[in-house]
Motif scaffolding. Structure first.
Motif, PDB file in Angstrom:
ATOM      1  N   ASN A  46      88.363   0.977  -6.815  1.00 15.06           N
ATOM      2  CA  ASN A  46      88.029   0.441  -8.134  1.00 15.06           C
ATOM      3  C   ASN A  46      87.804  -1.061  -8.032  1.00 15.06           C
ATOM      4  O   ASN A  46      88.310  -1.721  -7.116  1.00 15.06           O
ATOM      5  CB  ASN A  46      89.165   0.693  -9.135  1.00 15.06           C
ATOM      6  N   LEU A  47      87.071  -1.603  -8.977  1.00 11.84           N
ATOM      7  CA  LEU A  47      86.827  -3.050  -9.055  1.00 11.84           C
ATOM      8  C   LEU A  47      86.987  -3.470 -10.503  1.00 11.84           C
ATOM      9  O   LEU A  47      86.398  -2.857 -11.409  1.00 11.84           O
ATOM     10  CB  LEU A  47      85.418  -3.373  -8.562  1.00 11.84           C
ATOM     11  N   ARG A  48      87.795  -4.520 -10.712  1.00 10.55           N
ATOM     12  CA  ARG A  48      88.081  -4.973 -12.073  1.00 10.55           C
ATOM     13  C   ARG A  48      87.257  -6.212 -12.438  1.00 10.55           C
ATOM     14  O   ARG A  48      86.831  -6.976 -11.563  1.00 10.55           O
ATOM     15  CB  ARG A  48      89.573  -5.295 -12.233  1.00 10.55           C
ATOM     16  N   GLN A  49      87.071  -6.402 -13.713  1.00  7.36           N
ATOM     17  CA  GLN A  49      86.393  -7.590 -14.216  1.00  7.36           C
ATOM     18  C   GLN A  49      87.166  -8.838 -13.799  1.00  7.36           C
ATOM     19  O   GLN A  49      88.387  -8.898 -13.910  1.00  7.36           O
ATOM     20  CB  GLN A  49      86.283  -7.530 -15.739  1.00  7.36           C
ATOM     21  N   GLY A  50      86.456  -9.847 -13.301  1.00  9.75           N
ATOM     22  CA  GLY A  50      87.095 -11.092 -12.906  1.00  9.75           C
ATOM     23  C   GLY A  50      87.749 -11.064 -11.546  1.00  9.75           C
ATOM     24  O   GLY A  50      88.416 -12.021 -11.156  1.00  9.75           O
ATOM     25  N   GLU A  51      87.562  -9.975 -10.797  1.00  9.90           N
ATOM     26  CA  GLU A  51      88.219  -9.815  -9.502  1.00  9.90           C
ATOM     27  C   GLU A  51      87.269 -10.129  -8.357  1.00  9.90           C
ATOM     28  O   GLU A  51      86.072  -9.823  -8.418  1.00  9.90           O
ATOM     29  CB  GLU A  51      88.726  -8.379  -9.350  1.00  9.90           C
ATOM     30  N   ILE A  52      87.808 -10.751  -7.309  1.00 10.82           N
ATOM     31  CA  ILE A  52      87.108 -10.863  -6.029  1.00 10.82           C
ATOM     32  C   ILE A  52      87.804  -9.912  -5.064  1.00 10.82           C
ATOM     33  O   ILE A  52      88.955 -10.115  -4.695  1.00 10.82           O
ATOM     34  CB  ILE A  52      87.119 -12.295  -5.476  1.00 10.82           C
TER      35      ILE A  52
ATOM     36  N   ASP B 260      86.804 -35.062   1.399  1.00 13.29           N
ATOM     37  CA  ASP B 260      87.954 -34.258   1.796  1.00 13.29           C
ATOM     38  C   ASP B 260      87.675 -32.784   1.529  1.00 13.29           C
ATOM     39  O   ASP B 260      87.277 -32.407   0.432  1.00 13.29           O
ATOM     40  CB  ASP B 260      89.192 -34.715   1.001  1.00 13.29           C
ATOM     41  N   VAL B 261      87.846 -31.951   2.555  1.00 14.88           N
ATOM     42  CA  VAL B 261      87.642 -30.506   2.378  1.00 14.88           C
ATOM     43  C   VAL B 261      88.915 -29.743   2.731  1.00 14.88           C
ATOM     44  O   VAL B 261      88.877 -28.579   3.102  1.00 14.88           O
ATOM     45  CB  VAL B 261      86.461 -29.993   3.236  1.00 14.88           C
ATOM     46  N   SER B 262      90.060 -30.412   2.612  1.00 21.16           N
ATOM     47  CA  SER B 262      91.315 -29.733   2.949  1.00 21.16           C
ATOM     48  C   SER B 262      91.592 -28.590   1.975  1.00 21.16           C
ATOM     49  O   SER B 262      92.208 -27.587   2.347  1.00 21.16           O
ATOM     50  CB  SER B 262      92.479 -30.739   2.935  1.00 21.16           C
ATOM     51  N   ASP B 263      91.141 -28.726   0.714  1.00 21.96           N
ATOM     52  CA  ASP B 263      91.283 -27.642  -0.256  1.00 21.96           C
ATOM     53  C   ASP B 263      90.014 -26.795  -0.212  1.00 21.96           C
ATOM     54  O   ASP B 263      89.184 -26.818  -1.126  1.00 21.96           O
ATOM     55  CB  ASP B 263      91.518 -28.200  -1.663  1.00 21.96           C
ATOM     56  N   LEU B 264      89.867 -26.037   0.863  1.00 21.09           N
ATOM     57  CA  LEU B 264      88.634 -25.298   1.097  1.00 21.09           C
ATOM     58  C   LEU B 264      88.455 -24.169   0.091  1.00 21.09           C
ATOM     59  O   LEU B 264      87.350 -23.914  -0.383  1.00 21.09           O
ATOM     60  CB  LEU B 264      88.639 -24.741   2.522  1.00 21.09           C
ATOM     61  N   TYR B 265      89.561 -23.498  -0.244  1.00 17.30           N
ATOM     62  CA  TYR B 265      89.484 -22.337  -1.137  1.00 17.30           C
ATOM     63  C   TYR B 265      90.004 -22.707  -2.516  1.00 17.30           C
ATOM     64  O   TYR B 265      91.054 -23.349  -2.646  1.00 17.30           O
ATOM     65  CB  TYR B 265      90.296 -21.179  -0.571  1.00 17.30           C
ATOM     66  N   PRO B 266      89.281 -22.309  -3.576  1.00 15.72           N
ATOM     67  CA  PRO B 266      89.774 -22.574  -4.931  1.00 15.72           C
ATOM     68  C   PRO B 266      91.017 -21.750  -5.229  1.00 15.72           C
ATOM     69  O   PRO B 266      91.269 -20.720  -4.590  1.00 15.72           O
ATOM     70  CB  PRO B 266      88.597 -22.159  -5.818  1.00 15.72           C
ATOM     71  N   ALA B 267      91.782 -22.194  -6.183  1.00 15.30           N
ATOM     72  CA  ALA B 267      92.999 -21.478  -6.561  1.00 15.30           C
ATOM     73  C   ALA B 267      92.667 -20.095  -7.103  1.00 15.30           C
ATOM     74  O   ALA B 267      91.622 -19.882  -7.724  1.00 15.30           O
ATOM     75  CB  ALA B 267      93.761 -22.277  -7.616  1.00 15.30           C
TER      76      ALA B 267
ATOM     77  N   GLN C  53      81.380 -25.089  -1.208  1.00 10.96           N
ATOM     78  CA  GLN C  53      80.552 -24.943  -2.401  1.00 10.96           C
ATOM     79  C   GLN C  53      80.390 -23.471  -2.794  1.00 10.96           C
ATOM     80  O   GLN C  53      80.476 -23.123  -3.973  1.00 10.96           O
ATOM     81  CB  GLN C  53      79.181 -25.570  -2.159  1.00 10.96           C
ATOM     82  N   ILE C  54      80.147 -22.611  -1.806  1.00 13.43           N
ATOM     83  CA  ILE C  54      79.938 -21.184  -2.094  1.00 13.43           C
ATOM     84  C   ILE C  54      81.229 -20.546  -2.585  1.00 13.43           C
ATOM     85  O   ILE C  54      81.225 -19.742  -3.523  1.00 13.43           O
ATOM     86  CB  ILE C  54      79.375 -20.467  -0.856  1.00 13.43           C
ATOM     87  N   TYR C  55      82.357 -20.886  -1.970  1.00 12.50           N
ATOM     88  CA  TYR C  55      83.641 -20.345  -2.433  1.00 12.50           C
ATOM     89  C   TYR C  55      83.902 -20.744  -3.885  1.00 12.50           C
ATOM     90  O   TYR C  55      84.344 -19.919  -4.703  1.00 12.50           O
ATOM     91  CB  TYR C  55      84.786 -20.847  -1.558  1.00 12.50           C
ATOM     92  N   ALA C  56      83.628 -22.003  -4.212  1.00 12.95           N
ATOM     93  CA  ALA C  56      83.858 -22.478  -5.576  1.00 12.95           C
ATOM     94  C   ALA C  56      82.937 -21.754  -6.555  1.00 12.95           C
ATOM     95  O   ALA C  56      83.348 -21.395  -7.669  1.00 12.95           O
ATOM     96  CB  ALA C  56      83.638 -23.990  -5.655  1.00 12.95           C
ATOM     97  N   PHE C  57      81.691 -21.515  -6.143  1.00 14.70           N
ATOM     98  CA  PHE C  57      80.748 -20.821  -7.015  1.00 14.70           C
ATOM     99  C   PHE C  57      81.204 -19.385  -7.275  1.00 14.70           C
ATOM    100  O   PHE C  57      81.167 -18.906  -8.423  1.00 14.70           O
ATOM    101  CB  PHE C  57      79.354 -20.831  -6.395  1.00 14.70           C
ATOM    102  N   LEU C  58      81.634 -18.690  -6.227  1.00 12.92           N
ATOM    103  CA  LEU C  58      82.088 -17.306  -6.399  1.00 12.92           C
ATOM    104  C   LEU C  58      83.310 -17.231  -7.309  1.00 12.92           C
ATOM    105  O   LEU C  58      83.418 -16.331  -8.146  1.00 12.92           O
ATOM    106  CB  LEU C  58      82.393 -16.676  -5.043  1.00 12.92           C
ATOM    107  N   ARG C  59      84.218 -18.176  -7.149  1.00 10.98           N
ATOM    108  CA  ARG C  59      85.406 -18.172  -8.010  1.00 10.98           C
ATOM    109  C   ARG C  59      85.024 -18.476  -9.460  1.00 10.98           C
ATOM    110  O   ARG C  59      85.572 -17.875 -10.393  1.00 10.98           O
ATOM    111  CB  ARG C  59      86.427 -19.178  -7.483  1.00 10.98           C
ATOM    112  N   ARG C  60      84.064 -19.382  -9.674  1.00  8.38           N
ATOM    113  CA  ARG C  60      83.618 -19.662 -11.046  1.00  8.38           C
ATOM    114  C   ARG C  60      82.989 -18.418 -11.665  1.00  8.38           C
ATOM    115  O   ARG C  60      83.178 -18.134 -12.854  1.00  8.38           O
ATOM    116  CB  ARG C  60      82.607 -20.821 -11.063  1.00  8.38           C
TER     117      ARG C  60
END
Length: 505
Positions: free
Chosen positions: A278-284, A242-249, A435-442
């Motif tokens: 500006n770019l903050r720590q922990g931000e995408i 299932d890939v319905s949750d494509l983007y992590p929270a 997979q890439i979205y999850a990695f970037l969010r991690r």
């Protein structure tokens, strides 16, 4: 419209050495029909297409043309039979002109001399059909990726194909160019051409195709009318999950999160002027805007890949000005290019060499520690789920998704604290995107700061905590939280003011 089979794969298997990549594949194309072939990167789609077009022979089984087995000794045999393929990798001679590419090997002659007037007239006609406003005299090496793709399409149109095979034709096209292509595909279908295409954009598959074949791990797992499948069902069949949750929270960026990057009045001559953010720590942070708005060039200037100037740039509270990418890398900022094939990877070398090339100092000063390199590759394969038949495969023979994961692993070997990723999921399947979205969010959750440049509207909305929209080399507005909507992004891209435009900092 006739429904007779024109071209088919009959129980085809294909092996490269001891590795079988196609397992008993059947695929039937009909005149006057658009057939979509979809699957994850590495599922076998491109190999199946190349066998149909005569680029590669099957190991067993056969290709059938008009119901009869046929053997193509080369791509010329396939083209002689009316089968034309548009490759995912451009198949153009870079140092020749557009006109020379379109007629290469099929030059028109008047007696013993080339009929240049006729070739010039026809080249303009083919380019006009795809709304490509480039000169027939332009060198291909000077064209943008999207212009090169339109030239490839114009070249295919010049061949009056019975069967047109397109491997990821819209991966580098703008929305306008995609609309033009779709109109041409519809016209060709109505004229009786059999069309096969692959795309990772499932909305395109649903809108354009009449029939669909889905592959997974070298096998056909579904074949039937496209109308019988939803996009969610297509995605699930492709990846087997299932890939319905494509983007992590999105957990949100804490208000007290420190600013790690400050940019004041950054300019890249000819592309961007006086851009501040500006770019903050922990931000995408997402960077949106139309192709040509200066997004890529701006970030290349920041990372030392282009000549740039700024009033001030601070990274972790230290003033910086990067003249080379190596300077940025040593300071903790890395840029992942949008062009993995030409600028990111050495396609004729193996995974190990590609992974460690930018960080050879970590593996020895005089002699390279091959064992340490192999250990790093083992770790990267596991961490990034890189799938290849063998560890020593040439990178050019890997699927696009696995190339992208290798490129990401290569960049992360530099241990960046600020990561800029340009078009991170271009030309890759929905499972690899997840997979890439999850990695970037991690990474963001672990305290890295990330800038994502993307032309994919759902990617901006689903992944970014905050979005800056560029237009004509400047920031036209910023969006955050619930204000990140398609309507607001489009308005800012077109120079119209969004209803709400939060502060950029």
């Amino acid at each position: 419209m006739t429904t007779r089979p024109v071209l088919a794969l009959d129980s085809v298997r294909k092996s490269f050495g001891p590795v079988e990549v196609l397992h008993d594949v059947n695929l039937v194309l009909h005149a006057g029909s658009v057939h979509a072939l979809i699957g994850e990167n590495g599922a076998g789609k491109s190999t199946a297409m190349k066998i149909l077009a005569g680029y590669q022979p099957p190991t067993s089984g056969n290709v059938q043309l008009d119901g009869q087995p046929v053997t193509f000794g080369s791509l010329r045999d396939g083209e002689a039979a009316g089968i034309v393929m548009i490759h995912q990798e451009f198949n153009l001679a870079e140092q020749l002109t557009v006109e020379q590419n379109i007629f290469l090997g099929r030059e028109l002659k008047r007696g013993l001399l080339l009929n240049k007037a006729a070739m010039r007239r026809l080249t303009r006609e083919y380019l006009s059909r795809v709304a490509c406003d480039v000169s027939p005299d332009a060198l291909v090496s000077g064209l943008s990726n999207s212009e090169k793709q339109m030239v490839e399409i114009a070249k295919a149109l010049s061949r009056d194909a019975r069967v047109l095979i397109m491997d990821e034709p819209t991966a580098v096209l703008t929305n306008r160019e995609t609309d033009v292509l779709f109109k041409q595909v519809t016209a060709l279908r109505d004229a009786g051409t059999a069309i096969l295409f692959t795309s990772h954009k499932l909305d395109e598959v649903a809108a354009l195709s009449d029939h669909i074949t889905i592959m997974r791990d070298g096998e056909v797992v579904h074949a039937g009318p496209t109308a019988e499948m939803t996009e969610d069902a297509m995605a699930t069949a492709m990846v087997g999950r299932d890939v319905s949750d494509l983007y992590p929270a999105k957990p949100g960026v804490a208000a007290e999160a420190p600013v790690v990057l400050t940019v004041e009045n950054l300019s890249v001559p000819g592309f961007a002027q006086d851009v501040s953010f500006n770019l903050r720590q922990g931000e995408i942070l997402g960077i949106g805007g139309l192709i040509g708005s200066g997004r890529t060039e701006l970030m290349e200037g920041l990372a030392g890949l282009r000549l740039a100037s700024a009033t001030k740039v601070t990274l972790f509270d230290r003033p910086v000005h990067f003249k080379r990418p190596g300077d940025a890398q040593r300071a903790g900022l890395c840029y992942l290019t949008e062009d993995r094939k030409l600028r990111g990877l050495l396609l004729e070398r193996g995974m190990r060499e590609n992974l460690t090339l930018a960080n050879l100092h970590k593996f020895g000063r005089i002699l390279i520690n091959r064992a340490a390199e192999e250990e790093a590759l083992t770790d990267a394969i596991a961490e990034f789920d890189i799938r290849a038949g063998t560890r020593d495969v040439q990178v050019g023979n890997m699927s696009g998704g696995n190339q992208q994961k290798l490129l990401l692993a290569k960049v992360m070997l530099s241990e960046p604290r600020v990561l800029i990723v340009d078009e991170p999921t271009r030309g890759i399947d929905i499972g690899t995107k997840q997979q890439i979205y999850a990695f970037l969010r991690r990474l963001a959750d672990a305290g890295h700061a990330i800038i994502v440049i993307t032309s994919e509207m759902p990617e901006l909305i689903g992944l970014a905590d905050r979005v800056l929209v560029m237009r004509l080399g400047q920031i036209s507005g910023a969006l955050a939280g619930k204000d990140i909507t398609e309507d607001a992004i489009v308005r800012l891209s077109m120079g119209l003011r969004a209803e709400q435009t939060p502060e950029m900092a």
